[in-house]
Enzyme design. Structure first.
Site, short mmCIF file in Angstrom:
data_model
loop_
_atom_site.label_atom_id
_atom_site.label_comp_id
_atom_site.label_asym_id
_atom_site.label_seq_id
_atom_site.Cartn_x
_atom_site.Cartn_y
_atom_site.Cartn_z
N ASP A 195 2.18 2.32 3.87
CA ASP A 195 1.24 3.27 3.52
C ASP A 195 2.16 4.57 3.26
OD1 ASP A 195 -0.86 4.74 3.27
OD2 ASP A 195 -1.66 4.51 5.46
N HIS A 254 1.76 4.67 -2.00
CA HIS A 254 1.00 5.56 -2.95
C HIS A 254 1.70 6.34 -3.72
CE1 HIS A 254 -2.51 4.10 -0.60
NE2 HIS A 254 -2.03 4.52 0.71
N HIS A 258 -9.13 0.51 -0.17
CA HIS A 258 -8.60 1.56 0.58
C HIS A 258 -9.68 2.50 1.03
CE1 HIS A 258 -6.17 5.08 1.27
NE2 HIS A 258 -5.20 4.46 1.53
N GLU A 302 0.90 -1.11 -0.14
CA GLU A 302 0.02 0.03 -0.15
C GLU A 302 0.95 1.27 0.08
OE1 GLU A 302 -3.23 2.44 3.01
OE2 GLU A 302 -3.21 0.28 2.97
#
Length: 324
Positions: free
Chosen positions: A284, A13, A157, A11
C-alpha cells in the site's frame, strides 16, 4: 530471516499531475511527492526495502472525477504514459493496473483491452461506489465481461463514502477530522469494499462471469473475519439463487493482499480462510512504508513454500507473469 524472497507488491499507488488536478492529494508534501515519483526515488525506496517489483496502481479514484466527456481520453493518456515513460524505463521493476473511465463502461472495457493487449497491463483498478453504483450493477457488465475474456483481474480499492452515506453513518461527531478518518481508512473504506464483494457474490455476478477474478487489499477488507457468518446466514438466503454455496465463490473468484495490514494474527486468519493459494503480498505504498511491510513479511514464521507463494508465486499465477 528469509532475505532471498522475490517480493511483488500489487497495491502500490502513483499519481500524475492530471490526477492531482482532478482528485487532489490532501496529504503532506512528502507523501504527495512519493505518489508522483515513479522513477529513481521510488526505485531507491524499493531497493532499500528489498522489494523487487511493484504493480503500479492509480491514485483513487483514477479518472472518475474527470468530466464524463474527458474521462476516456484522460485514461488513455495516463495509461500510455505509464507504459511509454515508466515501464519502458524500468521494465524489470514495474508492471501496472489500468485506470478506466467507469462512467462509460463500454469505453472502459475497450480501454482495458487496449491496456492488456497493446500495453501489457495486468488488469485494472476499480473503487468503492462509482456514481453510486457497485460493480454488481448491470451497467458495469461490459467491463466485467471484458476482464473475464482477457483473463485479467479487477482490483477493488476503497474510496470515499458518498455524501448520503457520510451524513448518516459518519458525521455529527463534533470533529470533522474524526468523521474523515472513520469514514475512510479508520473503518468505512474497508467495510464498503467488503460489502461490494458480498453484493457481487449474492447477486450472481460470478454465476454470470464464472472466470472473473477480483482482488481486495488490506488483508481481505474484514471478509475473512466474517467468512463463517456469511457462510451461515447469507448462504441460507441465497441457496436457491446461486449455483454454488456462497463461501465457494470466495475461493473461486476472490484474492486478497496484505496491503497496509502487517499483523501476524491477521495473516493467520487470512490463511485459515483462504489457504495459501489466494493470499498475496502488498504494501500500500506510499500510504504504508515499503521497509515496514517487507521486514514484517520476511520475519513471519511460515513454511518456505507458503512464503514464496505469498511473496510472488500467487501473483505470478493470477497475473500471468514470471516466474521470477
Amino acid at each position: 530471516m528469509a532475505n532471498d524472497l522475490f517480493l511483488i507488491g500489487l497495491e502500490e499507488h502513483y499519481s500524475t499531475p492530471e490526477l492531482v488536478r482532478i482528485n487532489g492529494l490532501a496529504m503532506s508534501n512528502r507523501l504527495r511527492d512519493a505518489h508522483i515519483d515513479i522513477g529513481r526515488g521510488r526505485i531507491a525506496d524499493m531497493d532499500a526495502a528489498g522489494i523487487d517489483m511493484q504493480v503500479l496502481s492509480p491514485q483513487s479514484p483514477g479518472v472518475m472525477n474527470a468530466p464524463v466527456d474527458e474521462g476516456t481520453a484522460l485514461a488513455r493518456k495516463i495509461n500510455s504514459y505509464i507504459h511509454d515513460d515508466i515501464i519502458a524505463a524500468y521494465p524489470d521493476r514495474f508492471r501496472a493496473f489500468a485506470t478506466l473511465p467507469f462512467h462509460r463502461p463500454e469505453e472502459a472495457a475497450d480501454e482495458l483491452e487496449r491496456c492488456v493487449c497493446d500495453l501489457g497491463f495486468l488488469g485494472c483498478m476499480s473503487y468503492g461506489a462509482m456514481n453510486g453504483k457497485f460493480l454488481d450493477h448491470a451497467s458495469f457488465a461490459p467491463v466485467l465481461a471484458r476482464a473475464e475474456a482477457l483473463g485479467v483481474p479487477i482490483y477493488i480499492h476503497p474510496f470515499a463514502a458518498s455524501p448520503q452515506v457520510r451524513k448518516i453513518y459518519y458525521d455529527g461527531l463534533g470533529d470533522e477530522n474524526i468523521s474523515d478518518v472513520l469514514s475512510g481508512p479508520g473503518y468505512g473504506w474497508h467495510q464498503e469494499v467488503a460489502l461490494q464483494c458480498l453484493r457481487m457474490i449474492a447477486s450472481g455476478v460470478f454465476d454470470r462471469f464464472p472466470k472473473l477474478q477480483i482482488v481486495v487489499g488490506h488483508m481481505g477488507e474484514a471478509l475473512p473475519f466474517y467468512y463463517w457468518r456469511f457462510g451461515e446466514r447469507l448462504a441460507a438466503a441465497t441457496s436457491n439463487q446461486l449455483q454454488k454455496p456462497i463461501q465457494q465463490y470466495f475461493h473461486d473468484n476472490v484474492w486478497i493482499t496484505t496491503s497496509g495490514f502487517f499483523r501476524n494474527e491477521l495473516l493467520t486468519l487470512a490463511l485459515a480462510v483462504m489457504g495459501d493459494d489466494r493470499v498475496m503480498f502488498s504494501v500500500d505504498y506510499p500510504r504504508a512504508d515499503n521497509k515496514a511491510g517487507a521486514d514484517w513479511f520476511r520475519a513471519v514464521d511460515l513454511p518456505a513454500a507458503t512464503k514464496n507463494k505469498i511473496a510472488h508465486a500467487n501473483a505470478e499465477k493470477l497475473l500471468n507473469i514470471g516466474p521470477f
